[in-house]
Design an enzyme around this catalytic site. Structure first.
Site, PDB file in Angstrom:
ATOM      1  N   ARG A 138       0.816  -1.230   0.000  1.00  0.00           N
ATOM      2  CA  ARG A 138       0.000   0.000   0.000  1.00  0.00           C
ATOM      3  C   ARG A 138       0.838   1.263   0.000  1.00  0.00           C
ATOM      4  O   ARG A 138       0.360   2.340   0.338  1.00  0.00           O
ATOM      5  CB  ARG A 138      -0.989   0.014   1.173  1.00  0.00           C
ATOM      6  CG  ARG A 138      -2.025  -1.094   1.094  1.00  0.00           C
ATOM      7  CD  ARG A 138      -3.206  -0.786   2.001  1.00  0.00           C
ATOM      8  NE  ARG A 138      -4.243  -1.796   1.857  1.00  0.00           N
ATOM      9  CZ  ARG A 138      -4.405  -2.846   2.658  1.00  0.00           C
ATOM     10  NH1 ARG A 138      -3.567  -3.019   3.675  1.00  0.00           N
ATOM     11  NH2 ARG A 138      -5.374  -3.701   2.458  1.00  0.00           N
ATOM     12  N   LYS A 141       3.486  11.802 -11.147  1.00  0.00           N
ATOM     13  CA  LYS A 141       2.757  10.833 -11.975  1.00  0.00           C
ATOM     14  C   LYS A 141       3.581   9.559 -12.090  1.00  0.00           C
ATOM     15  O   LYS A 141       4.747   9.600 -12.456  1.00  0.00           O
ATOM     16  CB  LYS A 141       2.481  11.399 -13.365  1.00  0.00           C
ATOM     17  CG  LYS A 141       1.315  12.376 -13.413  1.00  0.00           C
ATOM     18  CD  LYS A 141       0.958  12.706 -14.847  1.00  0.00           C
ATOM     19  CE  LYS A 141      -0.262  13.606 -14.920  1.00  0.00           C
ATOM     20  NZ  LYS A 141      -0.628  13.915 -16.322  1.00  0.00           N
ATOM     21  N   GLU A 187       9.983  17.664 -24.781  1.00  0.00           N
ATOM     22  CA  GLU A 187       9.228  18.122 -23.610  1.00  0.00           C
ATOM     23  C   GLU A 187       9.630  19.541 -23.219  1.00  0.00           C
ATOM     24  O   GLU A 187       8.810  20.320 -22.736  1.00  0.00           O
ATOM     25  CB  GLU A 187       9.430  17.154 -22.437  1.00  0.00           C
ATOM     26  CG  GLU A 187       8.813  15.779 -22.648  1.00  0.00           C
ATOM     27  CD  GLU A 187       7.286  15.775 -22.646  1.00  0.00           C
ATOM     28  OE1 GLU A 187       6.669  16.803 -22.276  1.00  0.00           O
ATOM     29  OE2 GLU A 187       6.704  14.738 -23.021  1.00  0.00           O
ATOM     30  N   LYS A 203       7.194  23.284 -15.066  1.00  0.00           N
ATOM     31  CA  LYS A 203       6.331  22.157 -14.710  1.00  0.00           C
ATOM     32  C   LYS A 203       5.946  22.196 -13.233  1.00  0.00           C
ATOM     33  O   LYS A 203       4.780  21.968 -12.882  1.00  0.00           O
ATOM     34  CB  LYS A 203       7.018  20.825 -15.035  1.00  0.00           C
ATOM     35  CG  LYS A 203       6.132  19.638 -14.659  1.00  0.00           C
ATOM     36  CD  LYS A 203       6.550  18.336 -15.265  1.00  0.00           C
ATOM     37  CE  LYS A 203       5.519  17.260 -14.925  1.00  0.00           C
ATOM     38  NZ  LYS A 203       5.834  15.950 -15.523  1.00  0.00           N
ATOM     39  N   GLU A 212      -4.571  17.475 -11.672  1.00  0.00           N
ATOM     40  CA  GLU A 212      -4.903  17.616 -13.093  1.00  0.00           C
ATOM     41  C   GLU A 212      -6.398  17.862 -13.322  1.00  0.00           C
ATOM     42  O   GLU A 212      -7.041  17.232 -14.152  1.00  0.00           O
ATOM     43  CB  GLU A 212      -4.440  16.369 -13.872  1.00  0.00           C
ATOM     44  CG  GLU A 212      -4.288  16.637 -15.354  1.00  0.00           C
ATOM     45  CD  GLU A 212      -3.625  15.488 -16.112  1.00  0.00           C
ATOM     46  OE1 GLU A 212      -2.923  15.790 -17.081  1.00  0.00           O
ATOM     47  OE2 GLU A 212      -3.807  14.324 -15.733  1.00  0.00           O
ATOM     48  N   ARG A 247      -3.038  21.783 -15.035  1.00  0.00           N
ATOM     49  CA  ARG A 247      -2.046  20.732 -15.303  1.00  0.00           C
ATOM     50  C   ARG A 247      -2.307  20.041 -16.640  1.00  0.00           C
ATOM     51  O   ARG A 247      -1.384  19.459 -17.228  1.00  0.00           O
ATOM     52  CB  ARG A 247      -2.019  19.718 -14.160  1.00  0.00           C
ATOM     53  CG  ARG A 247      -0.894  18.706 -14.298  1.00  0.00           C
ATOM     54  CD  ARG A 247      -0.639  17.907 -13.037  1.00  0.00           C
ATOM     55  NE  ARG A 247       0.452  16.961 -13.239  1.00  0.00           N
ATOM     56  CZ  ARG A 247       1.024  16.261 -12.285  1.00  0.00           C
ATOM     57  NH1 ARG A 247       0.622  16.401 -11.025  1.00  0.00           N
ATOM     58  NH2 ARG A 247       2.007  15.423 -12.549  1.00  0.00           N
ATOM     59  N   ASN A 250      -0.111  18.485 -21.271  1.00  0.00           N
ATOM     60  CA  ASN A 250      -0.366  17.442 -22.258  1.00  0.00           C
ATOM     61  C   ASN A 250      -0.398  17.983 -23.681  1.00  0.00           C
ATOM     62  O   ASN A 250      -0.837  17.287 -24.600  1.00  0.00           O
ATOM     63  CB  ASN A 250      -1.693  16.739 -21.940  1.00  0.00           C
ATOM     64  CG  ASN A 250      -1.627  15.966 -20.632  1.00  0.00           C
ATOM     65  OD1 ASN A 250      -0.739  15.167 -20.419  1.00  0.00           O
ATOM     66  ND2 ASN A 250      -2.566  16.241 -19.740  1.00  0.00           N
ATOM     67  N   HIS A 285       0.234  15.798 -26.732  1.00  0.00           N
ATOM     68  CA  HIS A 285       0.264  14.413 -26.262  1.00  0.00           C
ATOM     69  C   HIS A 285      -0.958  13.592 -26.669  1.00  0.00           C
ATOM     70  O   HIS A 285      -0.880  12.370 -26.692  1.00  0.00           O
ATOM     71  CB  HIS A 285       0.413  14.387 -24.735  1.00  0.00           C
ATOM     72  CG  HIS A 285       1.802  14.662 -24.273  1.00  0.00           C
ATOM     73  ND1 HIS A 285       2.475  15.824 -24.585  1.00  0.00           N
ATOM     74  CD2 HIS A 285       2.670  13.925 -23.521  1.00  0.00           C
ATOM     75  CE1 HIS A 285       3.684  15.787 -24.032  1.00  0.00           C
ATOM     76  NE2 HIS A 285       3.828  14.655 -23.392  1.00  0.00           N
ATOM     77  N   HIS A 313       0.742  10.578 -28.038  1.00  0.00           N
ATOM     78  CA  HIS A 313       0.699   9.287 -27.353  1.00  0.00           C
ATOM     79  C   HIS A 313       0.103   8.212 -28.257  1.00  0.00           C
ATOM     80  O   HIS A 313       0.561   7.059 -28.255  1.00  0.00           O
ATOM     81  CB  HIS A 313      -0.127   9.390 -26.066  1.00  0.00           C
ATOM     82  CG  HIS A 313       0.685   9.757 -24.871  1.00  0.00           C
ATOM     83  ND1 HIS A 313       0.120  10.139 -23.675  1.00  0.00           N
ATOM     84  CD2 HIS A 313       2.023   9.789 -24.661  1.00  0.00           C
ATOM     85  CE1 HIS A 313       1.076  10.402 -22.796  1.00  0.00           C
ATOM     86  NE2 HIS A 313       2.236  10.201 -23.371  1.00  0.00           N
ATOM     87  N   HIS A 357       9.554   8.544 -27.260  1.00  0.00           N
ATOM     88  CA  HIS A 357       8.455   9.384 -26.778  1.00  0.00           C
ATOM     89  C   HIS A 357       8.515  10.788 -27.371  1.00  0.00           C
ATOM     90  O   HIS A 357       7.531  11.293 -27.918  1.00  0.00           O
ATOM     91  CB  HIS A 357       8.508   9.462 -25.249  1.00  0.00           C
ATOM     92  CG  HIS A 357       7.506  10.405 -24.654  1.00  0.00           C
ATOM     93  ND1 HIS A 357       6.159  10.103 -24.562  1.00  0.00           N
ATOM     94  CD2 HIS A 357       7.653  11.655 -24.134  1.00  0.00           C
ATOM     95  CE1 HIS A 357       5.524  11.120 -24.016  1.00  0.00           C
ATOM     96  NE2 HIS A 357       6.402  12.075 -23.739  1.00  0.00           N
TER      97      HIS A 357
END
Length: 355
Positions: free
Chosen positions: A114, A136, A178, A216, A226, A230, A234, A237, A241, A258
Site C-alpha cells: 500500500r 505521476k 518536452e 512544470k 490535473e 495541469r 499534455n 500528447h 501518445h 516518446h
C-alpha cells in the site's frame, strides 16, 4: 537549487546528493533498493554509488530497458523480488534511470504494501524535465500509454546533468521535445531561447533544465490532481501518445521514442490551434520548421492515420466519451478540453506530410 514548495522537492547536482545522504541517514529506511535498467546499470550506477556515503547496503534491482517493458509483468517481477528480499513498509526504492524507470519504479513503490517511499534520480533529459517531476507514476496496458498508475510524489528528485554524457543523441532529442512543449505553453522568450540550438552551451543546458523544471513545478503546485491547469502539460500528447502507441507495437514500424512522437503531436496540435483557436499562421509555420529541423519527418498512410485516431479514445484526458485536446491561442496562451472533429485531424496530418 530546489523547489521545496513541491511535494517531493527537486534538487540539483551536489546539493541533491547532500540532501539524499541526509535523508538516508535521518529517514533510516529498513532496506534500500536501487532500481536500474540494463543501460543505467552499466553507465550510471558506479557514478551514483560514489555520491553515496554508505552505498554497500543497497540491493540492486535491474529491469530491461525500453518502453516495451513498462508493463504490469515487469512490476510483478519487482514486487516478487521485493517480497523475497524482505522489503517492508519502511523500505525505500531509489529509481535511477530514464522515464520508464521513474514511471514504473514510482508505481511499484506506490503500490507495494500500500505504498513505500521512493526517490527519483533521472538520468535522461526526458526524465529530468518531465517524467520524474510531478508525482505521476504508471505503466502501459498493452500498447496503451500510462493507462495504469497513480499520482504519488517522490520524497525528492535529484537532477544531475552530468548523467547526460552517457545519453545517445536520439534520447537527447527525445527529451528536448518536452522542453519545447514547456516553452509553447509558457512564453515566447523561452521558446526562442530553447530553439536557438546552435548557440547553446552545456551551461545553457543546465539552465534550460532548471527553467523547464520550474515551469512544470509551478503548474503542478497549482493543480496537483490535473483538474485544470495541469492538463496544459499534455500539449501535443493526445495525438502524440496515440502515434507512439501505434508505432510501439506495429510489426512493420520502427518504434518512435516518446519525444519523437510528441514532436509530431505538437505540429498537429498547433495546426489544430490555427484552425480552431486562431493561432497565428506565421507562428505555426515557424514552429513546424523548427521542429522538423530537429526531428525527421515520419510517413503516415491513410490506414496508419485511421488506427491512430482510433487509439485516441483511450487517452487518459478524455471524459464522458469525448476526446479532449489542449490547444493554443498563442504561445503561452493555452485552452484545455477542446473538442476536435475527425476531419480536422485528417487535415492536420495532411499539413504535416506536406510541410
Amino acid at each position: 537549487m530546489s523547489h521545496s514548495a513541491v511535494k517531493g522537492p527537486v534538487y540539483f547536482q551536489e546539493d541533491g546528493f547532500l540532501k539524499l545522504n541526509t535523508f538516508l541517514k535521518e529517514g533510516n529506511p529498513s532496506k534500500i533498493f536501487l532500481l536500474v535498467d540494463n543501460n543505467t546499470h552499466r553507465d550510471c550506477l558506479a557514478v551514483f554509488s560514489q555520491k553515496l556515503e554508505s552505498p554497500g547496503n543497497i540491493e540492486i534491482l535491474e529491469i530491461e530497458s525500453g518502453e516495451i517493458n513498462k508493463n504490469l509483468e515487469t512490476c510483478t517481477g519487482i514486487w516478487n523480488a521485493l517480497s523475497e528480499l524482505d522489503a517492508d513498509r519502511k523500505s525505500l526504492i531509489i529509481n535511477l534511470g530514464g522515464g520508464v524507470v521513474t514511471d514504473l519504479g514510482g508505481f511499484v513503490a506506490s503500490t507495494f504494501k500500500r505504498g513505500i517511499r521512493y526517490v527519483n534520480v533521472p538520468t535522461s533529459l526526458l526524465a529530468m524535465v518531465d517524467a520524474s517531476v510531478g508525482g505521476k507514476t504508471g505503466v502501459d496496458l498493452g500498447n496503451l500509454k500510462n493507462q495504469i498508475g497513480v499520482i504519488n510524489h517522490a520524497e525528492m528528485v535529484i537532477i544531475d546533468p552530468a548523467f547526460l554524457s552517457t545519453l545517445p543523441q536520439a534520447e537527447m532529442r527525445s527529451g528536448l521535445a518536452e522542453i519545447l512543449k514547456h516553452a509553447l505553453i509558457s512564453n515566447e522568450n523561452y521558446w526562442n531561447k530553447v530553439t536557438n540550438l546552435s548557440g547553446l552551451t552545456l551551461d545553457d543546458l543546465d539552465e534550460i533544465i532548471k527553467e523547464s523544471v520550474e515551469i512544470k513545478s509551478k503548474v503542478v503546485i497549482e493543480d496537483p490532481d490535473e483538474n485544470g491547469l495541469r492538463k496544459t502539460l499534455n500539449y501535443g500528447h493526445t495525438l502524440g501518445h496515440a502515434i507512439e502507441s501505434y508505432f510501439l507495437t506495429h510489426p512493420e514500424k520502427t518504434t518512435l521514442l516518446h519525444g519523437e512522437a510528441i514532436a509530431i503531436g505538437m505540429i498537429l496540435a498547433t495546426y489544430l490551434s490555427k484552425e480552431l483557436q486562431e493561432f497565428p499562421e506565421d507562428k505555426l509555420k515557424e514552429i513546424t520548421i523548427k521542429i522538423l529541423d530537429i526531428y525527421d519527418r515520419v510517413e503516415f498512410s491513410k490506414e496508419d492515420i485511421q488506427q491512430i485516431i482510433d487509439l485516441m479514445k483511450y487517452d487518459k484526458k478524455n471524459s464522458h466519451g469525448n476526446i479532449n485536446f489542449v490547444l493554443l491561442k498563442d504561445i503561452g496562451n493555452t485552452v484545455i478540453d477542446c473538442k476536435v472533429p475527425n476531419e480536422l485531424i485528417w487535415n492536420a496530418f495532411e499539413y504535416y506530410q506536406k510541410a
